[in-house]
Design an enzyme around this catalytic site. Structure first.
Site, PDB file in Angstrom:
ATOM      1  N   TYR A 132      -2.700  -5.851   9.834  1.00 48.21           N
ATOM      2  CA  TYR A 132      -3.645  -6.581   8.997  1.00 48.21           C
ATOM      3  C   TYR A 132      -3.427  -6.152   7.550  1.00 48.21           C
ATOM      4  O   TYR A 132      -3.347  -4.959   7.261  1.00 48.21           O
ATOM      5  CB  TYR A 132      -5.079  -6.260   9.431  1.00 48.21           C
ATOM      6  N   ASP A 150       2.124  -1.174   3.137  1.00 45.19           N
ATOM      7  CA  ASP A 150       0.692  -1.366   2.950  1.00 45.19           C
ATOM      8  C   ASP A 150       0.005  -0.076   3.401  1.00 45.19           C
ATOM      9  O   ASP A 150      -0.228   0.139   4.597  1.00 45.19           O
ATOM     10  CB  ASP A 150       0.208  -2.578   3.752  1.00 45.19           C
ATOM     11  N   LYS A 192      -9.163   1.692  -0.028  1.00 44.30           N
ATOM     12  CA  LYS A 192      -9.980   2.609   0.767  1.00 44.30           C
ATOM     13  C   LYS A 192     -10.176   3.983   0.106  1.00 44.30           C
ATOM     14  O   LYS A 192     -10.998   4.105  -0.789  1.00 44.30           O
ATOM     15  CB  LYS A 192      -9.432   2.676   2.195  1.00 44.30           C
TER      16      LYS A 192
HETATM   17  C1  LIG Z   1      -8.456  -2.558   5.011  1.00 48.82           C
HETATM   18  C2  LIG Z   1      -7.052  -2.983   4.849  1.00 48.82           C
HETATM   19  C3  LIG Z   1      -6.684  -4.014   3.979  1.00 48.82           C
HETATM   20  C4  LIG Z   1      -7.697  -4.867   3.261  1.00 48.82           C
HETATM   21  O1  LIG Z   1      -8.466  -4.156   2.367  1.00 48.82           O
HETATM   22  P1  LIG Z   1      -9.875  -4.800   1.899  1.00 48.82           P
HETATM   23  O2  LIG Z   1     -10.353  -3.841   0.871  1.00 48.82           O
HETATM   24  O3  LIG Z   1     -10.714  -4.876   3.126  1.00 48.82           O
HETATM   25  O4  LIG Z   1      -9.567  -6.137   1.346  1.00 48.82           O
HETATM   26  C5  LIG Z   1      -5.343  -4.272   3.786  1.00 48.82           C
HETATM   27  N1  LIG Z   1      -4.407  -3.571   4.439  1.00 48.82           N
HETATM   28  C6  LIG Z   1      -4.716  -2.587   5.306  1.00 48.82           C
HETATM   29  C7  LIG Z   1      -3.623  -1.827   5.980  1.00 48.82           C
HETATM   30  C8  LIG Z   1      -6.047  -2.279   5.557  1.00 48.82           C
HETATM   31  O5  LIG Z   1      -6.346  -1.330   6.440  1.00 48.82           O
END
Ligand SMILES: *Cc1c(COP(=O)(O)O)cnc(C)c1O
Length: 420
Positions: A144, A239, A267
């Site tokens: 994701y 990511d 995060k």
């Molecule tokens: C949480 C997450 C996202 C999205 O971040 P948001 O702040 O919720 O838009 C993208 N990539 C990864 C790997 C994530 O865990």
């Protein structure tokens, strides 16, 4: 356990907010029951509207590596509040945060601050296309990367939880710019590059997956992606929105010794406030406006409160590298025992108990899990004051605030569930 206030709030919420929540997995859809409305947090614990307390293994879905209301972050926020909440002009804090991130994650020679992980991956992808002049993206099933149109193809997190393979509302043309391959399959990646290498702008990957539950990269997988992208002049995007500052101070790229072209963070770098970043090789980042032709902007980007919370968090982590050893040891203690019929995947302070006896290495093996049994486990733990993620396809997160006593209590409750 009394839940009447959460129930009343949930009823009010559902009248106005789709599903009663502002992000799908919070709704407890896959596990049933009433989502707990949270009133406050302290250290490793959250307290709901009915006064119940829980040991929290969600940690706001990753950001709260230092637990709830850590003193350095609270102090920094109080001080920042006195100076104002947003200026729409550059501030010293942004420069300090960029310097600190670049120092700890050296592949990010230059970087841009944005407001969410979604914005970071969306911008990184646009940049990769602008830099390479190509349109195709390779992603992996069950990963994701936020709710970016072209990346909501076979995505993890809430899409996996709710069983939505491909979301409505994404134009076919966008979805067609994405090739979704099985995670950990070097041969699938080799084949995609053999067939369409000249059209691929970037490979985007969670270097440790958190969003189909925790799935580590197989030996050689990330190395193969690095080699393939380099050979075909495509960019490798890690990511690290979830793994950054979690699986090691310098993220998965430090832990596995791979240097991506671009990295996204989020995060933890906001310490619980909204902020994210994308960055990488200077030659690529110089294509971003106003230096180059790839446009990206944001009214609240580099928000002073988020920057203050993020700086306080990262400075604390840099000053206390021993915390990563503590996290490793406590997470290992929590996952030392494999209950019958389950598989545990763990990398540092992120892990998942999969309700499947077989190894979980990709989305096909993850989706074989017994989600009904997971739902029973979830409610059993919740009743005992332990709050796991309300989905089989999410990682659990340990914070530095989780004590050995928290771990002992959690393991004892889990053992009771499995009848051990
Ligand atoms: C949480 C997450 C996202 C999205 O971040 P948001 O702040 O919720 O838009 C993208 N990539 C990864 C790997 C994530 O865990």
């Amino acid at each position: 356990m009394k839940t009447s206030r959460s129930e009343a709030l949930f009823a009010r919420a559902q009248a106005l907010i789709p599903g009663g929540v502002n992000s799908p997995v919070r709704a407890f859809r896959s596990v049933g029951g009433v989502p707990r409305f949270i009133e406050r947090g302290e250290g490793s614990r959250i307290f709901d509207a009915d006064g119940n307390s829980y040991i929290d293994y969600v940690g706001s879905w990753g950001p709260l590596l230092l637990g709830h209301r850590p003193k350095p972050v609270m102090d920094a926020l109080r001080e920042a509040l006195e100076r104002g909440t947003s200026f729409g002009a550059p501030t010293e804090g942004e420069v300090e945060l960029a310097e600190l991130i670049s120092q700890v994650v050296p592949s990010m020679e230059m970087l841009r601050l944005v407001n969410s992980g979604t914005e970071a991956t969306m911008s990184a992808l646009r940049l990769a296309r602008g830099f390479t002049g190509r349109d195709l993206t390779v992603k992996f099933e069950g990963c994701y990367h936020g709710h970016v149109d072209s990346l909501l193809v076979k995505a993890g997190s809430g899409m996996a939880t709710l069983g939505i393979a491909d979301t409505a509302g994404v134009p076919k043309g966008f979805a067609e710019t994405t090739l979704a391959l099985p995670y950990n399959s070097i041969s699938a990646a080799e084949q995609a590059f053999a067939e369409r290498g000249g059209q691929i702008a970037a490979v985007i990957v969670e270097p440790v997956v958190g969003n189909m539950g925790c799935v580590p990269p197989a030996p050689g997988f990330l190395e193969a992606l690095r080699e393939l992208t380099a050979r075909h002049s495509a960019l490798l995007i890690f990511d690290e929105v979830m793994t950054g500052f979690r699986v090691a101070l310098g993220g998965a790229q430090q832990r596995f010794g791979i240097k991506p072209d671009l990295t996204t963070l989020g995060k933890i770098i906001g310490g619980g406030l909204p902020i994210a970043a994308y960055g990488g090789r200077a030659e690529i980042m110089r294509k971003v406006a106003p230096l180059g032709p790839v446009y990206q902007a944001g009214t609240l980007s580099g928000n002073p409160l988020s920057v203050a919370a993020g700086l306080a968090t990262l400075r604390y982590l840099v000053a206390h590298p021993e915390l990563y050893e503590q996290l490793e040891a406590r997470a290992a203690a929590l996952t030392a025992w494999t209950p019958p019929g389950t598989t545990i995947n763990r990398v540092g302070a992120m892990f998942t108990f999969f309700f499947s006896p077989d190894p979980v290495t990709d989305w096909d093996s993850a989706k074989k899990c017994d989600t009904a049994r997971f739902g029973k486990f979830f409610h059993f733990m919740l009743e005992r004051g332990v709050y796991p993620a309300p989905s089989q396809f999410e990682a659990a997160f340990l914070s530095t605030a989780h004590s050995e006593e928290d771990i002992r209590y959690t393991v004892a409750a889990a053992r009771e569930f499995f009848g051990a």
